[in-house]
Design a protein around this motif. Sequence first.
Motif, PDB file in Angstrom:
ATOM      1  N   ARG A 324      -1.511   2.432  -7.797  1.00  0.00           N
ATOM      2  CA  ARG A 324      -1.921   1.519  -6.727  1.00  0.00           C
ATOM      3  C   ARG A 324      -0.724   0.747  -6.207  1.00  0.00           C
ATOM      4  NH1 ARG A 324      -7.280  -0.073  -6.556  1.00  0.00           N
ATOM      5  NH2 ARG A 324      -8.474   1.537  -7.592  1.00  0.00           N
ATOM      6  N   LYS A 325       0.106   0.331  -7.161  1.00  0.00           N
ATOM      7  CA  LYS A 325       1.290  -0.431  -6.771  1.00  0.00           C
ATOM      8  C   LYS A 325       2.229   0.460  -5.948  1.00  0.00           C
ATOM      9  CE  LYS A 325       4.564  -1.251  -9.650  1.00  0.00           C
ATOM     10  NZ  LYS A 325       6.002  -1.470  -9.772  1.00  0.00           N
ATOM     11  N   MET A 326       2.401   1.694  -6.420  1.00  0.00           N
ATOM     12  CA  MET A 326       3.309   2.597  -5.719  1.00  0.00           C
ATOM     13  C   MET A 326       2.808   2.921  -4.315  1.00  0.00           C
ATOM     14  SD  MET A 326       4.345   5.188  -8.810  1.00  0.00           S
ATOM     15  CE  MET A 326       5.671   6.095  -8.013  1.00  0.00           C
ATOM     16  N   CYS A 327       1.497   2.839  -4.136  1.00  0.00           N
ATOM     17  CA  CYS A 327       0.944   3.147  -2.817  1.00  0.00           C
ATOM     18  C   CYS A 327       1.334   2.112  -1.767  1.00  0.00           C
ATOM     19  CB  CYS A 327      -0.574   3.262  -2.881  1.00  0.00           C
ATOM     20  SG  CYS A 327      -1.082   4.841  -3.546  1.00  0.00           S
ATOM     21  N   CYS A 328       1.825   0.952  -2.196  1.00  0.00           N
ATOM     22  CA  CYS A 328       2.317  -0.020  -1.226  1.00  0.00           C
ATOM     23  C   CYS A 328       3.679   0.408  -0.687  1.00  0.00           C
ATOM     24  CB  CYS A 328       2.431  -1.404  -1.857  1.00  0.00           C
ATOM     25  SG  CYS A 328       0.849  -2.111  -2.312  1.00  0.00           S
ATOM     26  N   ASP A 329       4.286   1.397  -1.332  1.00  0.00           N
ATOM     27  CA  ASP A 329       5.629   1.845  -0.978  1.00  0.00           C
ATOM     28  C   ASP A 329       5.604   3.006  -0.012  1.00  0.00           C
ATOM     29  OD1 ASP A 329       7.619   0.384  -2.012  1.00  0.00           O
ATOM     30  OD2 ASP A 329       7.549   1.352  -3.988  1.00  0.00           O
ATOM     31  N   VAL A 382       6.147  -4.402   1.214  1.00  0.00           N
ATOM     32  CA  VAL A 382       4.957  -4.922   1.866  1.00  0.00           C
ATOM     33  C   VAL A 382       3.746  -4.488   1.038  1.00  0.00           C
ATOM     34  CG1 VAL A 382       3.635  -5.079   3.990  1.00  0.00           C
ATOM     35  CG2 VAL A 382       6.105  -4.661   4.088  1.00  0.00           C
ATOM     36  N   HIS A 383       3.066  -5.459   0.469  1.00  0.00           N
ATOM     37  CA  HIS A 383       1.923  -5.198  -0.402  1.00  0.00           C
ATOM     38  C   HIS A 383       0.640  -5.226   0.434  1.00  0.00           C
ATOM     39  CE1 HIS A 383      -0.861  -5.620  -3.746  1.00  0.00           C
ATOM     40  NE2 HIS A 383      -1.266  -6.787  -3.281  1.00  0.00           N
ATOM     41  N   HIS A 384      -0.266  -4.281   0.154  1.00  0.00           N
ATOM     42  CA  HIS A 384      -1.606  -4.351   0.735  1.00  0.00           C
ATOM     43  C   HIS A 384      -2.431  -5.305  -0.126  1.00  0.00           C
ATOM     44  CE1 HIS A 384      -0.330  -0.510   2.489  1.00  0.00           C
ATOM     45  NE2 HIS A 384      -1.368  -0.541   3.298  1.00  0.00           N
ATOM     46  N   VAL A 385      -2.764  -6.468   0.422  1.00  0.00           N
ATOM     47  CA  VAL A 385      -3.506  -7.459  -0.377  1.00  0.00           C
ATOM     48  C   VAL A 385      -4.831  -6.860  -0.836  1.00  0.00           C
ATOM     49  CG1 VAL A 385      -4.628  -9.707  -0.304  1.00  0.00           C
ATOM     50  CG2 VAL A 385      -2.384  -9.402   0.757  1.00  0.00           C
ATOM     51  N   HIS A 406       7.381  -9.485  -8.646  1.00  0.00           N
ATOM     52  CA  HIS A 406       6.063 -10.060  -8.387  1.00  0.00           C
ATOM     53  C   HIS A 406       5.078  -9.021  -7.896  1.00  0.00           C
ATOM     54  CE1 HIS A 406       8.311 -13.976  -8.531  1.00  0.00           C
ATOM     55  NE2 HIS A 406       7.354 -14.083  -9.437  1.00  0.00           N
ATOM     56  N   HIS A 407       5.601  -7.967  -7.287  1.00  0.00           N
ATOM     57  CA  HIS A 407       4.716  -6.884  -6.898  1.00  0.00           C
ATOM     58  C   HIS A 407       4.055  -6.288  -8.149  1.00  0.00           C
ATOM     59  CE1 HIS A 407       4.080  -2.968  -4.420  1.00  0.00           C
ATOM     60  NE2 HIS A 407       3.013  -3.735  -4.425  1.00  0.00           N
ATOM     61  N   THR A 408       4.898  -6.058  -9.179  1.00  0.00           N
ATOM     62  CA  THR A 408       4.367  -5.557 -10.442  1.00  0.00           C
ATOM     63  C   THR A 408       3.374  -6.546 -11.033  1.00  0.00           C
ATOM     64  OG1 THR A 408       6.483  -4.483 -10.819  1.00  0.00           O
ATOM     65  CG2 THR A 408       5.027  -4.693 -12.719  1.00  0.00           C
ATOM     66  N   VAL A 410       1.601  -8.911  -9.582  1.00  0.00           N
ATOM     67  CA  VAL A 410       0.364  -9.041  -8.818  1.00  0.00           C
ATOM     68  C   VAL A 410      -0.585  -7.870  -9.098  1.00  0.00           C
ATOM     69  CG1 VAL A 410      -0.438  -8.690  -6.428  1.00  0.00           C
ATOM     70  CG2 VAL A 410       1.148 -10.552  -6.966  1.00  0.00           C
ATOM     71  N   HIS A 411      -0.001  -6.663  -9.232  1.00  0.00           N
ATOM     72  CA  HIS A 411      -0.849  -5.514  -9.548  1.00  0.00           C
ATOM     73  C   HIS A 411      -1.330  -5.568 -10.996  1.00  0.00           C
ATOM     74  CE1 HIS A 411      -0.969  -2.892  -6.000  1.00  0.00           C
ATOM     75  NE2 HIS A 411       0.185  -3.455  -5.672  1.00  0.00           N
ATOM     76  N   ASP A 412      -0.437  -5.963 -11.908  1.00  0.00           N
ATOM     77  CA  ASP A 412      -0.816  -6.045 -13.329  1.00  0.00           C
ATOM     78  C   ASP A 412      -1.948  -7.022 -13.547  1.00  0.00           C
ATOM     79  OD1 ASP A 412       0.964  -4.231 -14.143  1.00  0.00           O
ATOM     80  OD2 ASP A 412       2.332  -5.634 -15.167  1.00  0.00           O
TER      81      ASP A 412
HETATM   82 ZN   LIG Z   1       1.094  -3.629  -3.837  1.00  0.00          ZN
END
Ligand SMILES: [Zn+2]
Length: 455
Positions: A324-329, A382-385, A406-408, A410-412
């Motif tokens: 999910r986190k990687m999908c923001c990339d 850029v993170h998808h909230v 923080h991306h990590t 926030v997903h964790d």
């Molecule tokens: Zn994200």
Amino acid sequence: MEQSRSLDEHRQVLAAARESLAQMGDLLHQCGGADLGPLLSEVDALAAEAGGVRCEIVFEASLRGEIREVGKSTREWVYEYAPSQRQGGHAQLAKLVDLTSARAARALGASRSDVFLDPDAPIAIVWGRVVTGEVAPPLALAILTEMDRLTGRLVPEAVPTVTRAMIELGLGCGRATMSELRIRLLAMYGSPDEVEDEQKRLRTSAFLSAPQVRSGELTIYRMGLTPEQASILEAALGPLAKPKPNPETKERDLRSNGQRRAEALSELCSQFAADDADRQGGAAESDATVIVQVPLQTLREHTGAGEVIGSSATGTLIGAETLRKMCCDASIIPAVLGSDGETLDWGRVERLFTRRQRRAIWSRDRTCTYPGCTAPAAWTRVHHVHHWLDGGLTDMDNAALLCQRHHTYVHDKRLWAVVRREPDESGRYVHWDTRPGSYDAYLAKLPENSPWQAA
Ligand SMILES: [Zn+2]
Ligand SMILES: [Zn+2]
């Protein structure tokens, strides 16, 4: 004058000195506290001098053939006559003397200074410091070994200088640093092609191993870089790998050095991949893109894992949350598999923020939006909230800049944020709900709208 004394007289003085030393222990209580140090130095100088003469005596015996005559090796002879060396040291002392007498060119009876044909040869310089007791046999041997390796590769005039530098270095910091010094000395004093040859040799032996993928474990790499490559890597990693305490929450950065460096490296690569995707006009066209195949069920039920395909990391498993986190990339393409193994979606255009959108988000958020973090926009994603995999849209109102860390986080912790159209008094648009699981609480309130629920 000392020199006018005969050998016999000197031996009497030696006997007197030994007697003094033997009684010293009983007299120490007379010594003022501040004098103990200087007294130690006096005794130490005597012992060092004695060590030097011990080497000289063995050398003399070796040169005269005295040792051979009694049918012993140098080592055995030292063992017999220098009992204090039996605890260790007799072997190195013997080895040094054998090496030295093999290279000595003096006639018997010559003085200390003309033992060797060439007074500038490493052996002459080193031995000169051995007999004064400054350099002990182990260090002398280490220096001579290094000099043997180096001599043919140095400009001849530099040999004495390098030998003396080695001695000073060895006296200052011990034998271990000797070989590390070799390349630096080559650079300073090597023949013109020497360093280049050394660099060439290093260049061809530099390597980065293929990943050793073990499911569910760390993927292991082995790497050996030339000094040049290493300095480039370190320069790039340095600022990214520094500990980043949070000035607002006073939270310390508890990541280990290894973890910070690993995250910095992956940050560098994903930055490159994102830039490359930009240049190529989208992730699908970029070579640096990672493709992850993920079963629909994994996304629906938050279980299982996706699998990397189409690169040398093929077979690496990636957990649902990381995915999910990687999908923001921009640098990853999730290929979602239906229950029959057919690809339902290649996750292209609508998942990625366009360059124009990203510029707008950069100028809106300016830094990582996590409270207290000041990581500049250039280091953020850029993170998808509302996660893209849960049906979140790729638009400004669903976007927040986050640094890698923080991306990590926030997903964790599965955190939710409110993105406002207008800034608050501190100029912020994004407001994080930092209670763990706030994202799930938000999802629970939504009607079932995941794109995958209906599939
Ligand atoms: Zn994200
Ligand atoms: Zn941050």
